[in-house]
Design a protein around this motif. Sequence first.
Motif, mmCIF file in Angstrom:
data_model
loop_
_atom_site.group_PDB
_atom_site.id
_atom_site.type_symbol
_atom_site.label_atom_id
_atom_site.label_comp_id
_atom_site.label_asym_id
_atom_site.label_seq_id
_atom_site.Cartn_x
_atom_site.Cartn_y
_atom_site.Cartn_z
ATOM 1 N N MET A 278 4.305 53.600 19.317
ATOM 2 C CA MET A 278 5.504 53.273 20.089
ATOM 3 C C MET A 278 6.075 54.520 20.760
ATOM 4 S SD MET A 278 7.203 50.733 17.267
ATOM 5 C CE MET A 278 8.728 50.351 18.114
ATOM 6 N N SER A 279 6.138 55.596 20.008
ATOM 7 C CA SER A 279 6.652 56.852 20.569
ATOM 8 C C SER A 279 5.865 57.252 21.801
ATOM 9 C CB SER A 279 6.557 57.973 19.540
ATOM 10 O OG SER A 279 7.286 57.659 18.397
ATOM 11 N N SER A 280 4.573 57.338 21.626
ATOM 12 C CA SER A 280 3.763 57.829 22.729
ATOM 13 C C SER A 280 3.875 56.911 23.936
ATOM 14 C CB SER A 280 2.310 57.972 22.292
ATOM 15 O OG SER A 280 1.768 56.721 21.954
ATOM 16 N N ILE B 212 6.472 54.892 24.816
ATOM 17 C CA ILE B 212 7.773 55.067 25.458
ATOM 18 C C ILE B 212 7.819 56.385 26.218
ATOM 19 C CG2 ILE B 212 10.220 55.479 24.986
ATOM 20 C CD1 ILE B 212 10.032 53.443 22.741
ATOM 21 N N GLY B 213 7.258 57.410 25.623
ATOM 22 C CA GLY B 213 7.261 58.714 26.272
ATOM 23 C C GLY B 213 6.424 58.750 27.533
ATOM 24 N N ILE B 214 5.244 58.176 27.481
ATOM 25 C CA ILE B 214 4.385 58.252 28.678
ATOM 26 C C ILE B 214 4.994 57.453 29.810
ATOM 27 C CG2 ILE B 214 2.904 56.265 28.126
ATOM 28 C CD1 ILE B 214 1.828 59.571 29.790
ATOM 29 N N SER C 100 4.447 63.148 25.718
ATOM 30 C CA SER C 100 4.783 61.724 25.632
ATOM 31 C C SER C 100 5.316 61.364 24.263
ATOM 32 C CB SER C 100 3.542 60.869 25.907
ATOM 33 O OG SER C 100 3.034 61.121 27.173
ATOM 34 N N SER C 101 4.539 61.709 23.262
ATOM 35 C CA SER C 101 4.932 61.291 21.919
ATOM 36 C C SER C 101 6.263 61.923 21.532
ATOM 37 C CB SER C 101 3.844 61.662 20.917
ATOM 38 O OG SER C 101 3.673 63.057 20.862
ATOM 39 N N ILE D 62 8.813 62.901 23.558
ATOM 40 C CA ILE D 62 9.906 62.244 24.273
ATOM 41 C C ILE D 62 10.165 60.869 23.682
ATOM 42 C CG2 ILE D 62 10.536 61.204 26.494
ATOM 43 C CD1 ILE D 62 9.175 63.542 27.855
ATOM 44 N N GLY D 63 9.091 60.167 23.358
ATOM 45 C CA GLY D 63 9.242 58.827 22.803
ATOM 46 C C GLY D 63 9.892 58.827 21.432
ATOM 47 N N ILE D 64 9.473 59.728 20.568
ATOM 48 C CA ILE D 64 10.039 59.715 19.206
ATOM 49 C C ILE D 64 11.516 60.092 19.251
ATOM 50 C CG2 ILE D 64 9.465 62.096 18.610
ATOM 51 C CD1 ILE D 64 9.369 59.013 16.263
ATOM 52 N N LEU E 71 13.251 56.939 19.959
ATOM 53 C CA LEU E 71 13.255 56.058 18.790
ATOM 54 C C LEU E 71 14.156 56.588 17.685
ATOM 55 C CD1 LEU E 71 9.550 54.884 18.418
ATOM 56 C CD2 LEU E 71 11.527 53.591 19.202
#
Lengths: 205, 205
Positions: free
Chosen positions: A165-167, A169-171, B166-167, B169-171, B174
């Motif tokens: 999920m993190s990756s 959302i980030g990408i 990506s990961s 920014i995403g984490i 979250l």
Amino acid sequence: MQKSIKRRATINRMQITGLALFYKNGYYNTSVDDILKELSLSKGAFYYHFDSKEDFFVQIIEQLLVRKTYSMLIEPIEGHSNTLELITECFENALETAVHNELDYGFALSNFINEFNGKNADIMKHLNEILRIWEVTLVSAIQRGKFNGHIDRHVDAEGVAVYLMSSYIGIRTLMAENTPSARKYRFMSQLRQYFKSIEVKESSY
Amino acid sequence: MQKSIKRRATINRMQITGLALFYKNGYYNTSVDDILKELSLSKGAFYYHFDSKEDFFVQIIEQLLVRKTYSMLIEPIEGHSNTLELITECFENALETAVHNELDYGFALSNFINEFNGKNADIMKHLNEILRIWEVTLVSAIQRGKFNGHIDRHVDAEGVAVYLMSSYIGIRTLMAENTPSARKYRFMSQLRQYFKSIEVKESSY
DNA sequence: GAATTAACCGACCTTTTGGTCTGTTTAAAG
DNA sequence: CTTTAAACAGACCAAAAGGTCGGTTAATTC
């Protein structure tokens, strides 16, 4: 036109246009007048069908965003073939829509989460609910993969889910501005690399 | 107090308070008056030192955000020991500040990128510049790792960099709302897993 | 076909916002 | 001590925002 039908038709038009503009310019940067102008409708029509701007948005979430997320991120990985292949293909498709960032609201969920995080608890409640379902779906998919022998049974399913999920959302954030196509390619390539590391190792046998 | 010193002191106070409020509530949800109220200063003071709200924010980026990013994400991985260990420790520390989301503006960059993406090209130019530097730093760190024999020389450095960004920014997204500590732990755990997959394989020799 | 009500119009209101402008205080210069 | 300009105060403005409300059109009911 029949009234009950006209009602649904108008509400639908409003929600679709609303989502498009909210996605494009953000919730706070889109005024009710902007939406109405696009629709050639009046304030009266808007506040006849909806209590407030926030109520309008919440209904968009429930009517449109939830379904879009389901069809784009939930259902595609509920199949019974190799889990990691399913997720890979799912991400591949979802990100492809984000490359041509036009009509198909790539992954609107991610944008809205970022916009409302820590600002509007009420809306975040709805968005978090979608996130939660996504997480649960991922976790059970991973566990299915472990059970089916595709995934190493030592991996932490919840951890993998959070990492995915993190990756994702980030990408999506990174793709929004700069060279989306190239970044998508690199991202997918590394995702496969990561997946290799949680597949069953032959050496385990 | 000496005038030139007072000037710098006032500007500094404004920028620090401004960043704190922008980070907490978002740029568009923070009015100039909000900031001035917090500082017990007047409109006159604000528009004496800055041309506009946007100018104010751009200067905050250049004065504070760039430095914070440098000290938090750039410099820590410019050392000469094992690259992957450096990045791991760097992420560990940066995310830890995000867990206690109070005064230490965890990773403000990420929030602002999300807020201005596709909305304010001028500000995005500045934010993208920071992203670019981060990316370059990561890429050269990976390549150094390959050269030093810590990282498999077949891996795509740019790909790894994009995946890491990506990961991260995403984490951060979250972590902002739900159980940040647990998610951080799971994230770091999977990051290590991923890193294992790009380390040099003994089987390669 | 008159009465009723859903669906919609658009002027108006209130609050908020970024920004301006005139005036006052205070520190440095002559 | 006077002058000058920097540093700040705060009333004011125009535009935009969300929302209200009395009125109008069109479909449904009796």
